[in-house]
Design a protein around this motif. Structure first.
Motif, mmCIF file in Angstrom:
data_model
loop_
_atom_site.group_PDB
_atom_site.id
_atom_site.type_symbol
_atom_site.label_atom_id
_atom_site.label_comp_id
_atom_site.label_asym_id
_atom_site.label_seq_id
_atom_site.Cartn_x
_atom_site.Cartn_y
_atom_site.Cartn_z
ATOM 1 N N SER A 165 -3.075 13.173 7.219
ATOM 2 C CA SER A 165 -3.944 12.457 6.284
ATOM 3 C C SER A 165 -5.350 13.036 6.284
ATOM 4 C CB SER A 165 -4.021 10.970 6.649
ATOM 5 O OG SER A 165 -5.001 10.748 7.626
ATOM 6 N N VAL A 208 -2.034 6.989 2.500
ATOM 7 C CA VAL A 208 -2.582 5.648 2.236
ATOM 8 C C VAL A 208 -4.108 5.619 2.327
ATOM 9 C CG1 VAL A 208 -2.783 3.352 3.300
ATOM 10 C CG2 VAL A 208 -0.556 4.294 2.804
ATOM 11 N N ASP A 247 -2.839 -5.085 -6.522
ATOM 12 C CA ASP A 247 -3.243 -3.736 -6.086
ATOM 13 C C ASP A 247 -4.689 -3.752 -5.590
ATOM 14 O OD1 ASP A 247 -0.807 -3.007 -7.012
ATOM 15 O OD2 ASP A 247 -1.507 -1.564 -8.530
ATOM 16 N N LEU A 250 -6.492 5.830 -0.722
ATOM 17 C CA LEU A 250 -6.554 4.839 -1.805
ATOM 18 C C LEU A 250 -7.956 4.250 -1.951
ATOM 19 C CD1 LEU A 250 -3.207 2.938 -1.191
ATOM 20 C CD2 LEU A 250 -3.826 4.185 -3.273
ATOM 21 N N ILE A 258 -6.034 -2.849 -1.822
ATOM 22 C CA ILE A 258 -6.993 -1.758 -1.562
ATOM 23 C C ILE A 258 -8.260 -2.302 -0.879
ATOM 24 C CG2 ILE A 258 -8.414 0.029 -2.687
ATOM 25 C CD1 ILE A 258 -6.018 0.353 -4.663
ATOM 26 N N GLN A 286 -0.367 10.576 -2.349
ATOM 27 C CA GLN A 286 -1.468 10.716 -1.375
ATOM 28 C C GLN A 286 -1.237 9.869 -0.131
ATOM 29 O OE1 GLN A 286 -5.307 10.005 -3.248
ATOM 30 N NE2 GLN A 286 -5.543 12.212 -3.064
ATOM 31 N N LYS A 335 0.604 4.119 -3.061
ATOM 32 C CA LYS A 335 -0.181 5.300 -2.662
ATOM 33 C C LYS A 335 0.245 6.573 -3.397
ATOM 34 C CE LYS A 335 2.526 6.300 1.511
ATOM 35 N NZ LYS A 335 3.142 7.589 1.414
ATOM 36 N N LEU A 358 0.840 -1.214 0.000
ATOM 37 C CA LEU A 358 0.000 0.000 0.000
ATOM 38 C C LEU A 358 0.865 1.251 0.000
ATOM 39 C CD1 LEU A 358 -2.771 -1.107 2.531
ATOM 40 C CD2 LEU A 358 -3.147 -0.458 0.131
ATOM 41 N N ASP A 359 1.979 1.196 0.730
ATOM 42 C CA ASP A 359 2.892 2.345 0.747
ATOM 43 C C ASP A 359 3.483 2.604 -0.630
ATOM 44 O OD1 ASP A 359 2.818 3.560 3.199
ATOM 45 O OD2 ASP A 359 4.107 2.033 4.119
#
Ligand SMILES: Nc1ncnc2c1ncn2[C@@H]1O[C@H](COP(=O)(O)OP(=O)(O)O)[C@@H](O)[C@H]1O
Ligand SMILES: O=C(CO)[C@H](O)[C@H](O)COP(=O)(O)O
Length: 540
Positions: free
Chosen positions: A528, A379, A418, A382, A422, A377, A374, A370-371
């Motif tokens: 965030s 995380v 991916d 996503l 997500i 943006q 992303k 995920l890092d």
């Protein structure tokens, strides 16, 4: 820390029976964990929503892990033993032999697990009575509690189980009986899952009204008519037979037990957080919420006076911290839901292979993936167009609706890694959002919570912890001792040994045996702005 020990060099053993495994720990008088062992346990799902286990299997696993943690130490220094376990229903006959809880008549499977939802019709009828005991379970009895399961057994397995049954135990009480031969039940189990009141005892009218008048007639001998506070010493301690099984000295003190979530709550809620600048510092312990997250998540908040929160279990008096009322919110499947979503995805084999190649867990791999994806943006963003509704096993709190189902919106045709990452993120966020709804319900009813204290298997997942901080907008404290549930169980053993008078409570700082000072604190990630983003979505 456990506090001032009377006898330096004493050890205590804690045994924690979770849904998926049994764990044991050897703990010293400072509350430090010296040895740890775990062992998976069997589960059966013979039909959809029927979940069963075996008490013999679980006892064997308890013996294996206990023997491991005391290997090589001076057994004479062990002063006490404490158990905690899931609140599953164990059925034994009059000679204490297992009875089948299934149509197949398999004696081995004599436990209806806590997450079993077979008793839907029974719980519906129980709720229709609107009996006053229901006020103390959030207004609606859960299908996961014991009364509907008992009624199911009477209505469905009359000859093979109900008529032969001599003892119905909550799993934590089964374990303390197995260790001591004492059938006394813990106040924790009976109050939280069986409608017992710490102040008024059993309510005959409830059992008569739901069709289980049998218990009243025999003075509750099958479900418990001797009740002790958690940590009270049982009988003459460990029997010679159990001592042999567990590899411990006979006669050591054994405590009246706790449900696993309550042991975890006890293990973390009193953490010494001085010096972290947290809102709860110097505030009453009632400003803290312990969240025990494993297969399920349990949200334990305490208060000086009873608080009635619609859809949130309780208020239960003295069921976790003596002298305090407890409200217990919960989400029935959290860890199990994350596992379900990840393992059921088409890209799971690829994930497993890549994680194995890096010697990582699949969750550590997903978090780093995920890092990577992303980009600029945070995380959390996503998932702007992928959302999960997490009630795949109904909603325990605050909606208290077992008929609810899960939902995913925003799916596409692609099924690559991916997408899996997500979907996993959206599931974690949905669970954190569930925690937020529970906190909001508790606050609206009068709780004043400012800080979360997490423990359990899911608290080892940094993404899960950070999402809880971001989405609730509250700092999350993780204790230095990751196995806090086990520390809670060992505390019980320490209390039973007499080395510690009882679970101590300091009103401005919590329970005087919490984890040692170096906690980890995760503040909400203000960069965030996820909480604000969610707020905006709600407004829309
Ligand atoms: N290191 C970890 N990283 C991410 N998730 C974890 C980790 N360890 C355990 N979990 C998750 O925690 C859940 C089980 O937690 P645990 O406290 O062991 O459960 P239980 O008490 O119900 O047996 C599982 O869903 C598992 O995937
Ligand atoms: O109802 C509960 C506590 O009151 C729990 O959900 C149950 O005991 C299961 O625990 P875990 O998720 O750790 O296996």
């Amino acid at each position: 820390m456990l506090g001032e020990a009377q006898e330096p060099g004493s050890y205590y053993v804690g045994v924690d029976v979770g849904t998926g495994s049994v764990r044991a720990a050897l703990v010293d008088q400072r509350g430090s964990l010296l040895a740890f062992a775990d062992q998976p346990i069997n589960k059966w799902e013979p039909q959809f929503n029927h979940h069963e286990q075996s008490s013999e299997d679980i006892w064997t696993a308890c013996c294996v892990v206990t023997k491991k943690v005391v290997q090589g130490i001076d057994l004479n220094r062990i002063r006490g033993l404490g158990f905690d376990a899931t609140c599953s229903l164990v059925v034994l006959d009059k000679q204490f032999r297992p009875l089948p809880v299934n149509c197949e008549g398999d004696f081995h499977r004599n436990i209806i697990m806590w997450l079993d939802h077979r008793a839907v019709s029974q719980v519906h009828r129980i709720n229709e009575t609107k009996h006053s005991v229901l006020q103390y379970v959030g207004g609606v009895m859960s299908v996961e509690m014991q009364a509907p399961k008992l009624l199911w057994l009477k209505e469905n397995l009359r000859e093979t189980c109900w008529d032969k049954a001599g003892h119905f135990f909550d799993l934590p009480d089964f374990l303390s009986w197995k260790a001591t031969g004492v059938t006394a039940r813990s106040l924790c189990s009976l109050v939280c899952k069986w409608t017992y009141s710490a102040e008024r005892g059993w309510d005959d009218s409830f059992w008569k009204m739901i069709g289980l008048e049998d218990f009243v007639a025999d003075n509750y001998s099958k479900i418990g008519n001797q009740v002790l506070p958690p940590g009270a010493s049982l009988g003459n301690g460990l029997t010679p037979e159990a001592a042999k099984d567990l590899g411990l000295p006979a006669g050591i003190a054994v405590a009246a037990s706790l449900i696993d979530a309550h042991a975890g709550g006890l293990g973390v809620i009193g953490a010494d957080v001085r010096g972290h600048g947290l809102a709860c510092e110097g505030q009453p312990v009632t400003s803290r919420l312990a969240v025990i997250c494993g297969t399920s998540s349990c949200h334990m908040g305490i208060s000086k006076d009873p608080i009635f929160v619609p859809g949130v279990w309780g208020p239960y008096f003295s069921a976790m911290v003596p002298g305090f009322w407890l409200n217990e919110g919960g989400q029935s499947v959290t860890g199990k839901l994350i596992d379900h979503m990840v393992q059921g995805h088409a890209a799971f084999p690829e994930l497993q292979a890549k994680a194995t190649a890096r010697c990582q867990s699949v969750y550590a791999y997903l978090n780093s993936h995920l890092d990577l994806i992303k980009k600029a943006q945070p995380v959390g963003f996503l998932t702007v167009d992928l959302h999960v509704w997490p009630d795949f096993h109904g909603n325990r709190s605050p909606l208290a609706d077992l008929t609810l189902k899960g939902m995913v919106t925003g799916l596409k045709l692609s099924q690559d890694l991916d997408d899996l990452a997500i979907l996993y993120l959206a599931t974690v966020q949905a669970i954190a959002f569930g925690t937020r709804l529970i906190i909001e319900a508790m606050q609206a009813a009068g709780h004043s919570i400012s800080t979360l204290f997490l423990c359990g298997g899911l608290s080892k997942n940094p993404l899960f912890v950070q999402m809880h901080a971001d989405i609730t907008g509250m700092p999350v404290v993780l204790s230095q001792e990751v196995e806090s549930v086990l520390v809670g169980a060992a505390i019980l053993g320490a209390c039973a040994s007499g080395d510690f008078a009882s679970v101590q409570v300091c009103e401005d700082q919590g329970v005087g045996h919490g984890p040692s000072p170096s906690e980890t604190v995760l503040p909400p990630d203000s960069s965030s702005h996820l909480a604000k983003h969610i707020q905006d979505i709600i407004k829309k």
